[in-house]
Design a protein around this motif. Sequence first.
Motif, PDB file in Angstrom:
ATOM      1  N   GLY A 163       5.636  24.039  14.693  1.00  0.00           N
ATOM      2  CA  GLY A 163       6.506  25.112  15.161  1.00  0.00           C
ATOM      3  C   GLY A 163       6.009  26.510  14.840  1.00  0.00           C
ATOM      4  O   GLY A 163       6.827  27.417  14.669  1.00  0.00           O
ATOM      5  N   THR A 180      10.848  19.203   3.838  1.00  0.00           N
ATOM      6  CA  THR A 180      10.528  20.098   4.952  1.00  0.00           C
ATOM      7  C   THR A 180      11.143  21.455   4.667  1.00  0.00           C
ATOM      8  O   THR A 180      12.269  21.531   4.180  1.00  0.00           O
ATOM      9  CB  THR A 180      11.109  19.543   6.271  1.00  0.00           C
ATOM     10  OG1 THR A 180      10.551  18.251   6.508  1.00  0.00           O
ATOM     11  CG2 THR A 180      10.800  20.441   7.437  1.00  0.00           C
ATOM     12  N   LYS A 181      10.383  22.507   4.984  1.00  0.00           N
ATOM     13  CA  LYS A 181      10.907  23.849   4.797  1.00  0.00           C
ATOM     14  C   LYS A 181      10.418  24.740   5.930  1.00  0.00           C
ATOM     15  O   LYS A 181       9.272  24.663   6.344  1.00  0.00           O
ATOM     16  CB  LYS A 181      10.465  24.429   3.450  1.00  0.00           C
ATOM     17  CG  LYS A 181      11.072  25.784   3.160  1.00  0.00           C
ATOM     18  CD  LYS A 181      10.762  26.259   1.771  1.00  0.00           C
ATOM     19  CE  LYS A 181      11.417  27.615   1.528  1.00  0.00           C
ATOM     20  NZ  LYS A 181      11.144  28.103   0.172  1.00  0.00           N
ATOM     21  N   THR A 182      11.309  25.607   6.404  1.00  0.00           N
ATOM     22  CA  THR A 182      10.971  26.584   7.433  1.00  0.00           C
ATOM     23  C   THR A 182      10.695  27.921   6.765  1.00  0.00           C
ATOM     24  O   THR A 182      11.497  28.390   5.965  1.00  0.00           O
ATOM     25  CB  THR A 182      12.119  26.726   8.444  1.00  0.00           C
ATOM     26  OG1 THR A 182      12.381  25.447   9.021  1.00  0.00           O
ATOM     27  CG2 THR A 182      11.771  27.723   9.534  1.00  0.00           C
ATOM     28  N   THR A 227       9.933  31.958   7.416  1.00  0.00           N
ATOM     29  CA  THR A 227      10.027  33.043   8.378  1.00  0.00           C
ATOM     30  C   THR A 227       9.702  34.355   7.669  1.00  0.00           C
ATOM     31  O   THR A 227       9.949  34.491   6.470  1.00  0.00           O
ATOM     32  CB  THR A 227      11.437  33.144   8.995  1.00  0.00           C
ATOM     33  OG1 THR A 227      12.390  33.310   7.941  1.00  0.00           O
ATOM     34  CG2 THR A 227      11.781  31.912   9.799  1.00  0.00           C
ATOM     35  N   VAL A 263       7.093  25.696  10.274  1.00  0.00           N
ATOM     36  CA  VAL A 263       7.719  24.638   9.486  1.00  0.00           C
ATOM     37  C   VAL A 263       6.616  23.871   8.768  1.00  0.00           C
ATOM     38  O   VAL A 263       5.618  23.505   9.376  1.00  0.00           O
ATOM     39  CB  VAL A 263       8.531  23.680  10.389  1.00  0.00           C
ATOM     40  CG1 VAL A 263       9.118  22.531   9.581  1.00  0.00           C
ATOM     41  CG2 VAL A 263       9.611  24.427  11.136  1.00  0.00           C
ATOM     42  N   SER A 297       7.122  32.539  12.199  1.00  0.00           N
ATOM     43  CA  SER A 297       7.840  31.415  11.594  1.00  0.00           C
ATOM     44  C   SER A 297       7.034  30.138  11.798  1.00  0.00           C
ATOM     45  O   SER A 297       6.298  30.007  12.782  1.00  0.00           O
ATOM     46  CB  SER A 297       9.242  31.266  12.198  1.00  0.00           C
ATOM     47  OG  SER A 297       9.151  30.900  13.543  1.00  0.00           O
TER      48      SER A 297
END
Length: 170
Positions: free
Chosen positions: A124, A160-162, A164, A145, A143
Amino acid sequence: MKRKSLVRGFTLVEMVLYVSLCSVILLSLSTFMASLLDSRVRSQSIAEVNQQGAQAMHMMTQTIRNGRSVTSPSIGTSSSSLVVITGNALLNPTIFNTASGTLFIKEGSDASIALTNHRVAVSGLLFQNVSSSSSTEKIIRMSFVLDYINTSGRGEYSYTKTFTGSATLR
């Protein structure tokens, strides 16, 4: 006069009590150790994702802030790669993109360098040029992931971490 018996020992009830008490203590200690190991593994997974994500985000924001211009994405658009023109001609263009779940940077004619390792997967990746044509500030929002690669299938390894962030060309 009564004679005292010199034979000393444990009765059956005492032995059962001691064995059951030792069993309970060993069971609780082994359960505690197993939960400690699980939490250690989970913490390592989280730390790996956080460290690599922060490092990649720092590299991208630093490159944008030190850049002269952004050629891709153009104003008002989004892209899965970022092309920055820097002040150093040898590093032009500097390109950020992903391939096979790895984040890469390519500076000038040099080969691409991986910013993430084999323990995480990037997905992403999106760069948005949110600058306006009338403004002097050029703002890039990014951004991505990061997933910890769980080869064992155990739940402790799943994380999992996003990430930004945004940066402005100076």
